[in-house]
Design a protein around this motif. Structure first.
Motif, PDB file in Angstrom:
ATOM      1  N   LEU A 194      34.521  33.857  33.310  1.00 46.76           N
ATOM      2  CA  LEU A 194      34.034  34.798  34.312  1.00 46.76           C
ATOM      3  C   LEU A 194      35.163  35.150  35.272  1.00 46.76           C
ATOM      4  CD1 LEU A 194      30.639  33.096  35.260  1.00 46.76           C
ATOM      5  CD2 LEU A 194      30.865  35.293  34.093  1.00 46.76           C
ATOM      6  N   ASN A 195      35.192  36.402  35.710  1.00 43.69           N
ATOM      7  CA  ASN A 195      36.117  36.803  36.772  1.00 43.69           C
ATOM      8  C   ASN A 195      37.562  36.438  36.425  1.00 43.69           C
ATOM      9  OD1 ASN A 195      36.880  37.895  39.201  1.00 43.69           O
ATOM     10  ND2 ASN A 195      36.242  36.150  40.449  1.00 43.69           N
ATOM     11  N   HIS A 196      37.943  36.638  35.147  1.00 42.53           N
ATOM     12  CA  HIS A 196      39.299  36.366  34.653  1.00 42.53           C
ATOM     13  C   HIS A 196      39.652  34.882  34.689  1.00 42.53           C
ATOM     14  CE1 HIS A 196      39.848  40.693  34.770  1.00 42.53           C
ATOM     15  NE2 HIS A 196      39.484  40.688  36.029  1.00 42.53           N
ATOM     16  N   THR A 214      31.778  33.971  40.075  1.00 37.47           N
ATOM     17  CA  THR A 214      31.761  35.432  39.956  1.00 37.47           C
ATOM     18  C   THR A 214      32.163  36.096  41.268  1.00 37.47           C
ATOM     19  OG1 THR A 214      29.988  35.290  38.314  1.00 37.47           O
ATOM     20  CG2 THR A 214      30.336  37.429  39.356  1.00 37.47           C
ATOM     21  N   LYS A 217      37.132  35.657  45.269  1.00 33.71           N
ATOM     22  CA  LYS A 217      38.143  36.699  45.476  1.00 33.71           C
ATOM     23  C   LYS A 217      39.528  36.135  45.170  1.00 33.71           C
ATOM     24  CE  LYS A 217      35.578  39.345  48.934  1.00 33.71           C
ATOM     25  NZ  LYS A 217      35.583  39.913  50.311  1.00 33.71           N
ATOM     26  N   GLU A 221      44.191  40.215  38.708  1.00 36.00           N
ATOM     27  CA  GLU A 221      43.291  40.087  37.565  1.00 36.00           C
ATOM     28  C   GLU A 221      43.954  39.382  36.386  1.00 36.00           C
ATOM     29  OE1 GLU A 221      41.833  43.984  36.700  1.00 36.00           O
ATOM     30  OE2 GLU A 221      40.602  44.090  38.515  1.00 36.00           O
ATOM     31  N   HIS A 223      44.640  36.543  33.848  1.00 33.63           N
ATOM     32  CA  HIS A 223      43.776  35.494  33.310  1.00 33.63           C
ATOM     33  C   HIS A 223      44.350  34.105  33.602  1.00 33.63           C
ATOM     34  CE1 HIS A 223      40.920  33.698  30.453  1.00 33.63           C
ATOM     35  NE2 HIS A 223      41.919  32.904  30.122  1.00 33.63           N
ATOM     36  N   LYS A 252      39.696  27.740  43.827  1.00 33.53           N
ATOM     37  CA  LYS A 252      40.304  28.856  44.556  1.00 33.53           C
ATOM     38  C   LYS A 252      41.751  28.548  44.916  1.00 33.53           C
ATOM     39  CE  LYS A 252      39.934  31.516  48.845  1.00 33.53           C
ATOM     40  NZ  LYS A 252      39.186  31.702  50.115  1.00 33.53           N
TER      41      LYS A 252
END
Length: 474
Positions: A194-196, A214, A217, A221, A223, A252
Motif C-alpha cells: 500500500l502507498n508504495h 494508506t 505522508k 513515490e 517503492h 514513517k
C-alpha cells in the motif's frame, strides 16, 4: 553603416567561436564518458548451488563512452551474446562501452556465495552499475531450483511468483535501480503493498494498520520494502528496510530516512546529517538526541520566511553530494551570514552552539591557515586557540591547573575559572578572560591574542592576516 556591419561581423565571429567551444566541450564529454545519462535494465538471476549467475541487459544507452563498474565479488565477467549487436560496444578489457549508436548491451557474471544461499541474508552491491548513469526502470527475474523454498525481496514491487515442478520463479519490476537482494526461508511472505510500501513478514497486518499506512505522508513515490525482523548482519539496505516494530511512527521514520538517502549522496557524513535533512523535509524530528539539538538550535535562528527558503534550498540539493560544509554554505545563502555551525558539530560529541563565523580566509605572515576558525560571540572575536597557537610555534595543552601555552622562552597558564593568568611564573590580574571553551575546544579573544602573543591583525574584505612580530616566536 560600415561600422554597423563591422560590429555585426565581430559579434557573429564571437558567437560562432562560443558555439564551437561548447561543441568541443560536449564532444570531449562524450569521448571521456563524463556526460550524465539515464538507462533501463532487465536482470536475470539464477541461483545455482553456491553462486548467483546474473545476466544484465542494459537499454537506452547513450552514444558516448560509458565506464562499467563491476561488483567487487563478480567473477567470470563477460559479455552475454543475446543478439548480433549485444556485445558490439564492449571493449576488449571489458571495462567500458565505447561510443556507438547501438542502444542495448548485455553482460554476464557470477556472484559466488560462500556456503550457498543463507536465510535472512542481505546481499549488497552485487549488480553492475554504469559511471554517471541513473537507472530509470528495472525488471528482475529470479529463478531457483524447486527445492529452494523461500521469499525473495529486491526493493522493487513484486509482480508475481510461481512454483513449478522444477523451478521457483519470481518477477519484480519498478522505477529505479535494484541495489540489493534479500532471501528468507520459512513461512515469510509479502503481506501487504500500500502507498508504495510493501510489507514482508510472517504475520498478516491488521485492517487498522492498513488504514494508517494508506494515510502515511511520504516524501516521494519511490517503492520501499519493509521486512519485519533483522537480517544476518544487522545492516539496512537502500530500498529494503528491516524493522522489528511495525508501528506507523517507526515505519514513517525509517522510510523517510531511506527516501532521503536515495535522493542525496551523503558519503562519509555523520548519520545525523541525513537525519537533519529528513527532519526539515518531512516537518518532523527524525533521528537521535544530537539531531534534535541541532535542528532546534538551527530553527531558533530562522524566521518563518528563512525556514521556508531553507527547506526550498534542501530540495534544490537533491542528487548532490551533501556534507556539513555544503549545508553551511546553503545556510549562508539563507541567513545572509556565514556560519560553520554544522561543520563544527561534525566531530564533537556535545553540541557546538550556533555561532556566526568570519568567512574570510586566515593567514599567518601571508601563509594560509585552513585549520583556524574565527567566531563571533557576545560581541567579541575569537580564534581557535589550539591550531593558531601551534602555527605561532607554541605548544598548547590542557592541564590540571588550566590551559598551558609554552615555547622556549614564554610560558603561560590560564586557570580559566579565576580572574588572573600566569606568565613566566608571574601572576597578572584580569577583568576579562583571554580564552573561552566551546564544546570542549579553546578559543582566544582577538585583543588578548594581540596583547599576549605579540601579533598584529590586518584585515581586508577577503582575508585576515596575522603578522608575527620578531619576538613572538622567541
Amino acid at each position: 553603416m560600415k561600422i554597423a556591419i563591422s560590429f555585426f561581423g565581430v559579434l557573429l565571429l564571437m558567437v560562432s567561436g562560443l558555439l564551437f567551444f561548447q561543441y568541443q566541450v560536449f564532444s570531449d564529454k562524450l569521448e571521456t564518458g563524463e556526460g550524465n545519462f539515464s538507462y533501463s535494465q532487465e536482470v536475470e538471476i539464477v541461483y545455482r548451488g553456491e553462486s548467483l549467475d546474473i545476466r544484465q541487459h542494459l537499454s537506452n544507452l547513450p552514444n558516448q563512452t560509458i565506464e562499467i563498474k563491476w561488483p567487487n565479488l563478480a567473477v567470470s565477467a563477460d559479455c552475454f551474446i543475446e543478439s548480433e549487436n549485444s556485445c558490439k560496444r564492449l571493449n576488449d578489457e571489458k571495462t567500458k562501452f565505447e561510443q556507438g549508436d547501438i542502444r542495448s548491451q548485455s553482460l554476464s557474471y557470477i556472484i559466488p556465495l560462500d556456503g550457498g544461499l543463507k536465510s535472512r541474508q542481505l546481499l549488497k552491491e552485487v549488480f553492475v552499475t554504469l559511471q554517471n548513469g541513473e537507472v530509470t526502470h528495472s525488471t528482475v527475474h529470479i529463478t531457483t531450483d524447486s527445492g529452494v523454498k523461500g521469499q525473495w525481496v529486491t526493493g522493487l514491487p513484486l509482480v508475481g511468483q510461481q512454483s513449478l515442478s522444477l523451478v521457483n520463479y519470481s518477477m519484480f519490476s519498478g522505477t529505479g535501480p535494484i541495489s540489493e537482494l534479500y532471501w528468507q526461508a520459512g513461512d515469510f511472505k509479502l503481506q501487504e503493498m500500500l502507498n508504495h510500501v510493501a510489507i514482508y513478514s510472517k504475520q498478516p497486518v491488521t485492517d487498522s494498520f492498513k488504514k494508517q499506512l494508506t494515510g502515511l505522508k511520504l516524501l516521494n513515490e519511490h517503492h520501499i520494502d519493509l521486512v519485519q525482523g533483522e537480517n544476518l548482519t544487522g545492516e539496512q539496505g537502500k530500498r529494503i528496510l528491516f524493522i522489528k516494530d511495525l508501528s506507523i511512527e517507526s515505519i514513517k521514520q525509517n522510510i523517510i530516512l531511506a527516501q532521503v538517502r536515495t535522493q542525496y549522496h551523503f558519503g562519509n557524513s555523520p548519520e545525523w546529517v541525513s537525519e537533519l535533512v529528513a527532519s526539515y523535509l518531512s516537518g518532523s524530528i527524525i533521528g537521535g538526541s544530537k539531531t534534535n539539538e541541532i535542528v532546534a538550535s538551527l530553527t531558533d535562528q530562522m524566521t518563518d520566511e528563512q525556514l521556508q527558503r531553507w527547506v526550498h534550498k534542501l530540495n534544490e540539493l537533491k542528487g548532490e553530494e551533501i556534507s556539513t560544509k555544503v549545508l553551511d554554505e546553503a545556510l549562508y545563502e539563507v541567513l545572509g551570514k556565514y556560519t560553520q555551525f554544522l561543520t563544527l558539530n561534525e566531530h564533537t560529541e556535545v553540541l557546538f552552539p550556533f555561532l556566526y563565523n568570519d568567512s574570510r580566509k586566515v593567514y599567518l605572515d601571508s601563509q594560509p591557515m585552513k585549520d583556524v576558525s574565527v567566531i563571533f560571540k557576545d560581541g567579541f572575536i575569537y580564534y581557535s586557540a589550539d591550531t593558531l597557537l601551534s602555527h605561532l610555534s607554541y605548544e598548547a595543552s590542557e592541564g590540571n591547573n588550566g590551559y598551558y601555552v609554552n615555547n622556549a622562552t614564554r610560558h603561560f597558564r590560564f586557570p580559566m575559572e579565576y580572574d588572573f593568568y600566569v606568565y613566566n611564573q608571574r601572576r597578572y590580574n584580569i577583568v576579562s578572560q583571554p580564552l573561552i571553551t566551546i564544546a570542549g575546544e579553546y578559543y582566544i579573544e582577538e585583543n588578548w591574542l594581540k596583547r599576549l602573543f605579540l601579533v598584529k591583525v590586518q584585515k581586508t574584505n577577503d582575508a585576515i592576516n596575522i603578522i608575527a612580530t620578531s619576538t613572538t616566536q622567541q
